[in-house]
Design a protein around this motif. Structure first.
Motif, mmCIF file in Angstrom:
data_model
loop_
_atom_site.group_PDB
_atom_site.id
_atom_site.type_symbol
_atom_site.label_atom_id
_atom_site.label_comp_id
_atom_site.label_asym_id
_atom_site.label_seq_id
_atom_site.Cartn_x
_atom_site.Cartn_y
_atom_site.Cartn_z
ATOM 1 N N ARG A 51 -4.389 -0.633 10.007
ATOM 2 C CA ARG A 51 -3.363 -1.436 10.675
ATOM 3 C C ARG A 51 -2.426 -2.062 9.659
ATOM 4 N NH1 ARG A 51 -6.115 -5.595 14.375
ATOM 5 N NH2 ARG A 51 -3.976 -6.272 14.229
ATOM 6 N N ASP A 52 -1.217 -2.307 10.092
ATOM 7 C CA ASP A 52 -0.241 -3.005 9.255
ATOM 8 C C ASP A 52 -0.375 -4.494 9.550
ATOM 9 O OD1 ASP A 52 1.750 -3.251 7.375
ATOM 10 O OD2 ASP A 52 3.364 -3.061 8.839
ATOM 11 N N SER A 53 -1.406 -5.098 8.957
ATOM 12 C CA SER A 53 -1.691 -6.514 9.184
ATOM 13 C C SER A 53 -2.085 -7.156 7.859
ATOM 14 C CB SER A 53 -2.842 -6.664 10.183
ATOM 15 O OG SER A 53 -4.036 -6.130 9.644
ATOM 16 N N ALA A 54 -1.993 -8.465 7.822
ATOM 17 C CA ALA A 54 -2.359 -9.184 6.596
ATOM 18 C C ALA A 54 -3.828 -8.964 6.243
ATOM 19 C CB ALA A 54 -2.076 -10.674 6.759
ATOM 20 N N GLU A 55 -4.674 -8.814 7.258
ATOM 21 C CA GLU A 55 -6.104 -8.600 7.013
ATOM 22 C C GLU A 55 -6.373 -7.250 6.351
ATOM 23 O OE1 GLU A 55 -4.882 -9.402 10.134
ATOM 24 O OE2 GLU A 55 -5.255 -11.540 9.850
ATOM 25 N N ASN A 56 -5.462 -6.292 6.520
ATOM 26 C CA ASN A 56 -5.631 -4.952 5.957
ATOM 27 C C ASN A 56 -4.806 -4.762 4.685
ATOM 28 O OD1 ASN A 56 -6.617 -2.261 5.896
ATOM 29 N ND2 ASN A 56 -4.691 -1.551 6.769
ATOM 30 N N CYS A 57 -4.310 -5.837 4.117
ATOM 31 C CA CYS A 57 -3.479 -5.742 2.911
ATOM 32 C C CYS A 57 -4.063 -6.594 1.793
ATOM 33 C CB CYS A 57 -2.055 -6.202 3.207
ATOM 34 S SG CYS A 57 -1.137 -5.082 4.271
ATOM 35 N N GLN A 58 -3.744 -6.196 0.577
ATOM 36 C CA GLN A 58 -4.181 -6.928 -0.606
ATOM 37 C C GLN A 58 -3.162 -6.731 -1.708
ATOM 38 O OE1 GLN A 58 -7.829 -5.218 -2.050
ATOM 39 N NE2 GLN A 58 -7.015 -3.138 -2.031
ATOM 40 N N VAL A 59 -3.114 -7.669 -2.629
ATOM 41 C CA VAL A 59 -2.269 -7.537 -3.809
ATOM 42 C C VAL A 59 -3.057 -6.751 -4.854
ATOM 43 C CG1 VAL A 59 -1.156 -8.795 -5.708
ATOM 44 C CG2 VAL A 59 -1.002 -9.678 -3.372
ATOM 45 N N LEU A 60 -2.401 -5.771 -5.480
ATOM 46 C CA LEU A 60 -3.005 -5.011 -6.569
ATOM 47 C C LEU A 60 -2.093 -5.034 -7.780
ATOM 48 C CD1 LEU A 60 -4.351 -1.772 -4.805
ATOM 49 C CD2 LEU A 60 -5.653 -3.791 -5.502
ATOM 50 N N CYS A 61 -2.685 -4.998 -8.973
ATOM 51 C CA CYS A 61 -1.911 -4.818 -10.199
ATOM 52 C C CYS A 61 -1.467 -3.348 -10.245
ATOM 53 C CB CYS A 61 -2.747 -5.185 -11.427
ATOM 54 S SG CYS A 61 -4.189 -4.131 -11.717
ATOM 55 N N GLN A 62 -0.544 -3.036 -11.123
ATOM 56 C CA GLN A 62 -0.027 -1.671 -11.168
ATOM 57 C C GLN A 62 -1.116 -0.660 -11.515
ATOM 58 O OE1 GLN A 62 3.364 -1.060 -10.321
ATOM 59 N NE2 GLN A 62 2.320 0.875 -9.954
#
Length: 105
Positions: A57-68
């Motif tokens: 899903r395109d939701s905040a719960e399914n997203c995370q910040v990653l380094c390059q």
């Protein structure tokens, strides 16, 4: 074969990216194997944990910040899995029991 070019683009909320960046303090959230803790390097991208193409899903719960570095590594693993899946699909017999053209078997 991928049908990425035929998919209907999903409308993304710019607020999700901002909320995830703020929630993760702009730091990489990839869990390190050696310590079990997040990487915490400066983030470069907001990434979907479970790909949209695989039903994520395109939701905040399914997203995370990653380094390059972790983003590139995750992308390479996902690309390899996609190629493997496409290769397996090409090698499956057709409904009449014949292999597709170009098959070596």
């Amino acid at each position: 074969m991928s049908n990425w070019h035929q998919r209907t683009p999903q409308k993304r909320s710019p607020g999700i990216r901002r909320a995830v960046w703020r929630r993760d303090s702009g730091l990489c959230q990839h869990t390190r194997v050696d310590t079990g803790l997040p990487c915490f390097a400066p983030g470069a991208v907001v990434d979907h944990i479970h790909n949209l193409a695989d039903g994520g899903r395109d939701s905040a719960e399914n997203c995370q910040v990653l380094c390059q570095w972790h983003s590139d590594k995750k992308t390479a693993l996902e690309s390899a899995a996609g190629r493997r899946k496409a290769r397996q699909a090409r090698s499956l017999p057709t409904s009449r029991g014949h292999r597709p053209l170009g098959s070596l078997e």
